[in-house]
Structure formats: C-alpha cells, structure tokens
Write an enzyme that holds these catalytic residues in place. Structure first.
Site, PDB file in Angstrom:
ATOM      1  N   THR A 145      -1.115   0.519 -10.355  1.00  0.00           N
ATOM      2  CA  THR A 145      -2.367  -0.086  -9.928  1.00  0.00           C
ATOM      3  C   THR A 145      -3.197   0.825  -9.032  1.00  0.00           C
ATOM      4  OG1 THR A 145      -3.310  -2.197  -9.217  1.00  0.00           O
ATOM      5  CG2 THR A 145      -1.584  -1.254  -7.829  1.00  0.00           C
ATOM      6  N   GLU A 149     -12.404  -0.580 -10.248  1.00  0.00           N
ATOM      7  CA  GLU A 149     -11.943  -1.524 -11.278  1.00  0.00           C
ATOM      8  C   GLU A 149     -12.859  -1.607 -12.493  1.00  0.00           C
ATOM      9  OE1 GLU A 149      -9.862  -2.106  -7.649  1.00  0.00           O
ATOM     10  OE2 GLU A 149     -12.029  -2.268  -7.990  1.00  0.00           O
ATOM     11  N   ARG A 205       0.500   3.752  -3.286  1.00  0.00           N
ATOM     12  CA  ARG A 205      -0.143   5.035  -3.004  1.00  0.00           C
ATOM     13  C   ARG A 205       0.884   6.157  -2.825  1.00  0.00           C
ATOM     14  NH1 ARG A 205      -5.772   3.834   0.254  1.00  0.00           N
ATOM     15  NH2 ARG A 205      -5.770   1.570   0.043  1.00  0.00           N
ATOM     16  N   ASP A 232      -4.298 -10.221  -8.438  1.00  0.00           N
ATOM     17  CA  ASP A 232      -4.653  -9.391  -9.584  1.00  0.00           C
ATOM     18  C   ASP A 232      -3.530  -8.549 -10.175  1.00  0.00           C
ATOM     19  OD1 ASP A 232      -4.617  -7.922  -7.263  1.00  0.00           O
ATOM     20  OD2 ASP A 232      -6.555  -6.975  -7.565  1.00  0.00           O
ATOM     21  N   GLU A 256       0.826  -1.219   0.000  1.00  0.00           N
ATOM     22  CA  GLU A 256       0.000   0.000   0.000  1.00  0.00           C
ATOM     23  C   GLU A 256       0.854   1.261   0.000  1.00  0.00           C
ATOM     24  OE1 GLU A 256      -3.826  -1.779  -0.176  1.00  0.00           O
ATOM     25  OE2 GLU A 256      -3.070   0.232  -0.524  1.00  0.00           O
TER      26      GLU A 256
END
Length: 628
Positions: free
Chosen positions: A607, A521, A267, A389, A263
């Site tokens: 992502t 998504e 981010r 994913d 994360e």
C-alpha cells in the site's frame, strides 16, 4: 542431636564427594545449555528464528477458513487508510493452519518463449513446468531444514526481469518525454531532500529544513527508505547508492520512541523488502529482519490483534488515543499480511498464531474499529477510505501474491465486494459512481481521496471473480476512476474528501476537506487502469496531474502540498511527504512506461507502492493473516 560418624567415610571425604557432584551437575547443565544454544545460533539461522519458529517441521501452510484482512493508516486520523469485508456471523481469527507444501506449476502455462527475457536474469522457462515443480519441491525440502533463503533461486523463478527488456522504455517519443519529466521531478525532490533534510524523515521545502515527526518511533530517514525502489527503477543509480550507503551506516533501529505499527510496516519494512528483492543487497535483508522482530510485541494482546502504537525499544504497545474505546484500526492491523509473509520467507522461520472470536458483521461489512482485547467491533463506521481502505486492498493482493493459491483471501475479497456494492456503491444525480461511507446504518454521501485507490483495486480483481462479473468489475473500476478524476478540478488536483449531497458533485463542501498533500491514490488507479485497458485517456489524465503538480506544488526547494485546491492563490503546507517519492512519482513513472517494468504477473505493490514478488517460486506458502 547426636551426629554419628559413618564407618569408612571421613568428613573430608564427604566434602570431596559433594564437590564432585557439584562439578558434575555444573558440567551437565553447561552441556544442555550448549545443545539448546546450538539450535538457535547455527550459522544458517536468522535473527527472527526465536520469533518466527515453526511449531512443526513443515513450514508450509495455507489459510484456514472463513475470511481475511488488510491496509494502511497514519497516526493522524485525518491521514488514514483502511479496508473492509463482509459476511453473516463470522469467526474472527488471526489464523494460519499448516498443511503440506504445495508446488506451483499453474503459472507455467502463462509462459511463452516469445515473452521470456533473454538476458542475465535467467527467468524460468515456459516449456519446462516439470523442472519448475521439481525446483519448488526441492526448495520446500530445504526450507524444512531451515536452509538460508536463496536470492539466486528467487531470480530464476521470475517470469520476466523486474526492469523489463529495456527498462520499460516506451517506443513513442511523447510518452518517453513525459516519463523523463517524471524522472526529473523525482531527482529534483530527492536532491532538495538531500540538501536540506538528509537523514530526517521528510523535507520542509519552504523553510528548507527537515521534519522528524512522531509516527516512526525515533526511526530516521523515512524518505530515504521510501525512495530506494523508486530511485532504482528510474535508473538514478548514484542517488540509489547514496541511499544504500546511508542505510548501511546510519539507519539505527535501536530507537526508543512510540511508532505507528502500520506506518513503520508499510514504509520501512515494505521499502527494505522491495529494495532487497530488486537488488539482492544483503544489508536490506539484515535490516528488515531486525526491524520485523521489533514489531512483533504489538501482537501480544488477548486476541492476537495488534495495537496500533508500539515502543520499538521496550516493546510496549497501546492503542491510539483518538481510536474509539482503545480499539485497533481495521486498515492498520489489516495491512500487515503482504510484508509479514515475506519476513517469514526471508527468515525461513514463520510464526503462526491462532485466535478465534465469534462476532457478527453488520450487513456483511467490516467496521473500522475492533477491540484487541475482546475481538468485538467497537462502533459501526464502515469506509473503504480512511481507516478501512487497505484492508480490502490486501485481500485481493494476498490472493494474487499467493499465485492465486490462497482461496480464502479470494473468497473474502469477493464477499466483501458484494457487501460493498449492496450497501455503499451509489450513483449521483449527475451520473457519477462513488463509494459512500456507512455510519450505523446511515449512509454518508462522502468519498475520500484515499478511497480513490479502489478503482485500481477493483480492476486488478476483475479477472478472478465469477466469470459473468468480469466485465462488470472492469466497468465499475472505470466508473470510480472517472469519478475521482472529476474531483480533480479546477486545479487538476483533488481534495482530501468530496461529497455528493446538497447538489454537490464530487466537490469538497467543507473547508477542512480542501487540502491536497501530494497523495497518490487517483494516479495509482490511472496506472492500473492503463495496464488493464490501454485506454489512452489514463495517460492523458496522468499528464494533467504532472502539469498540475509542477504548476501548484513545485517550489524552489522541492514539492509541497497545498491547503485549498479551489483557491486561486496557492497556499503551501510546507511538507514533501515521503509517499510522494514512494508512490505518486513511482505510479506516474510506471504509467508512462511499458508494462514489463515491474510486470504485474511477477509483482504486487504494497500500500506504499513497494513492489513485492509473488510467492510462486518460494519453497512453501507461508500465510500470516487475519481471518474475520
């Protein structure tokens, strides 16, 4: 014992000579220290030099062999992303081999005078490939000498201005009106975050206060960092300057808490990198290099595969308590490549580590759990949704970001696609195409909202596989995107997971799967499919989502997720996720913009939807990648 006096040497004389020797040795050690210190602290080096220091003078590398990994996962197993890949017996390795620098003239054939921007951005000229090659070669030579990264050189290498000729403004009034509505939603979300949660990680809009959480290891301002590029591309410059000022004055990286490596990378590292590349503001580069250094101790494992949790202060790392047998998560350790390549580019000092372990991939698929100690798969759970994913996403995006030079990533991605199609892609009785999950050889006919990114992923990968498969991949991308759209009912918002068994067709049959937390998504796939096909249905579907967000998720002080997408009376979860600002609203804005706003021939989105530039105009191709 008898001490004899040496002739001609007094006791005082002996003492003087010993002192002289001591002084000489002290001087010599100081000189050596000074020389070695100069190596590491010359003005043109970066903070990451001691970490990303190349083992030879040539920093240019290409991926070694076999295969590659990457994608995204929060610390909560319910809110995970991940990715997969396949082959028979494969060599698992965190590997990069060094080879001579390569020049990138291939993209010049795509340039045309008519498509070039004629403004201050000064993109490279289409009819001057030789000059471009010369520029790249020169940059490579400079990189070998450890020269500082040149933002001005980077700007000249872009094919088009990042914000397009007219900031991506659509010509038809209806699309423009819809885009302005998305911009208003962003400003509303930002203003309420600023009013009630400034400096905290996320906004709780019902209680009108801030939320810190435990994913970021004491770091603050996740919504600020995540919003930087969204604010900038939307032209919300006053808000952007507020965010930049907060980062300059208040983003303290000297935290001492446990953080999700994944994360923080997608981010904070992704957000700061994209802000730097879009604006050139040095504060973003300074902060991201400092933060990147703090993440590296997570890689100190027997295999070089990082653990999922790291204390940013001490550098201690460990695996998630809920992860099977202390394993690392495929989508976590496989979703670092795009960002770490750019850390190496900016620091000019890449670190290359090589670890090899022989393992078998069941049916050519990548399970979601891997031991960072042994390098073996811990259990055979395969998914392109949560836990797996973004691994697959980063395979194709690594290939695209390398300006299609990274043939290993290309090979890994299409090999993974073959295995996914052979084992996971299914057709429902009602004709819907979906991607099931695989648990030890048994299919679970479930598809998560997180897996809905795959429509866009398969779409952007359609061009570069086998020629005879191009239309097939575009059709598959469209079918999966259609299935995800069908899950968005009756509220036009989708559940966390939906099933295709016991008569269910893209429906959440379990109460625990019915929530919607402002996820992006499905909208992400709409945006990519619009750019690839210009089929107007994708913009119509995106507008349906805008109306649903306004009707069901907008509250007095921001936007909130909802607990049940099927309930007639909405119950809010009191959380405005930072990815709503970074991803959901950004993808909607791009969906209603012209294609030259962050054009895909110059930019790849990480992502978390942070745009990162292709490596075509870099001095060398630094690859930092997992190969399985």
């Amino acid at each position: 014992m008898v001490f004899r006096k040496l002739p001609g040497v007094s006791a005082s004389g002996m003492g003087l000579r010993l002192s002289q020797k001591f002084v000489f040795l002290l001087f010599l050690s100081g000189l050596v220290t000074l020389c070695f210190g100069a190596l590491f602290f010359l003005p043109d080096t970066m903070r990451l030099k001691r970490i990303f220091l190349s083992k030879n003078e040539n920093p240019a590398v290409t991926v070694g062999s076999d295969n590659v990994l990457s994608k995204k996962v929060p610390g909560d197993p319910e809110h995970q992303r991940a990715g997969l890949k396949g082959g028979e017996g494969a060599t698992v390795k965190l590997k990069v081999s060094r080879k001579p620098s390569v020049t990138h003239g291939a993209r010049t054939v795509e340039r045309s005078v008519g498509s070039r921007a004629q403004d201050e951005w000064s993109p490279a000229k289409a009819h001057e490939p030789a000059a471009r090659d010369e520029r790249v070669t020169s940059a490579a030579q400079n990189g070998q000498r450890g020269s500082a990264y040149s933002y001005e050189t980077f700007k000249k290498c872009l094919l088009k201005p990042p914000l397009g000729k007219n900031k991506g403004t659509p010509s038809d009034s209806e699309t423009l009106q819809r885009r302005e509505k998305v911009k208003e939603m962003m400003k509303f979300a930002w203003d309420n975050y600023k009013r009630y949660a400034w400096g905290k990680n996320e906004l709780r809009p019902l209680t009108k206060n801030g939320h810190i959480g435990n994913m970021f290891g004491g770091l603050r301002g996740a919504s600020i960092v995540d919003s930087l590029d969204t604010l900038y591309i939307m032209g919300l410059m006053e808000e952007y300057e507020e965010a930049k000022e907060w980062i300059q004055d208040n983003l303290d990286l000297n935290s001492n808490g446990e953080a999700s490596l994944f994360e923080v990378n997608i981010r904070y590292v992704g957000g700061l990198l994209s802000a730097y590349y879009l604006t050139g503001a040095e504060i973003f580069k300074q902060k991201v290099l400092e933060l990147g250094e703090k993440l590296l101790p997570a890689f100190n494992t027997p295999t070089g595969i990082p653990r999922g949790v790291i204390n940013l202060g001490s550098g201690t790392s460990w695996s998630w308590g809920w992860a099977s047998a202390g394993s690392s998560i495929l989508a976590e350790f496989g979703t670092l490549h795009l960002e770490f390549v750019h850390l190496s580019e900016l620091s000019r000092n890449p670190l290359f580590t090589e670890k090899r372990n022989k393992i078998e991939k069941p049916h050519g698929l990548y399970p979601n759990f891997l031991s960072p100690v042994s390098g073996n798969w811990v259990q055979h759970h395969v998914s392109i949704g949560g836990l797996g994913d973004s691994f697959y996403e980063y395979l194709i995006k690594s290939f695209l970001m390398s300006d299609k030079m990274d043939q290993e990533a290309q090979k890994m991605y299409y090999s993974a696609m073959e295995a996914i199609e052979a084992n996971l892609v299914q057709k429902s009785p009602g004709g819907l195409t979906y991607v099931a999950e695989w648990r030890g050889g048994i299919l679970d006919h479930k598809m998560g909202h997180l897996a809905c990114f795959s429509g866009g992923m398969i779409g952007i990968g359609a061009d570069d596989g086998p020629a005879e498969q191009k239309q097939h991949y575009l059709d598959l991308a469209a079918e999966i995107t259609h299935t995800c759209h069908e899950s968005y009912s009756p509220t036009k918002l989708g559940p966390e997971a939906f099933r295709f068994d016991a008569g269910a067709e893209a429906t959440a049959t379990r109460l625990s799967d019915r929530y919607y937390i402002l996820r992006p998504e499905v909208i992400e796939s709409y945006m990519y499919m619009w750019r690839l096909t210009h089929d107007p249905k994708y913009r119509e579907w995106g507008w349906e989502a805008v109306e649903a967000l306004e009707k069901h998720c907008r509250v007095e002080a921001g936007f909130s997720g909802i607990r049940d997408v099927y309930a007639s009376t909405v119950s809010h979860d009191n959380m405005q996720q930072s990815f709503f600002l970074s991803e959901t609203l950004k993808y909607l804005y791009l969906l209603f913009s012209n294609d030259d706003l962050l054009p895909l021939d110059d930019w790849v989105f990480n992502t978390e939807a942070h745009p990162l530039p292709l490596l075509s105009c870099k001095g060398s191709l630094h690859i930092y990648i997992y190969t399985l």
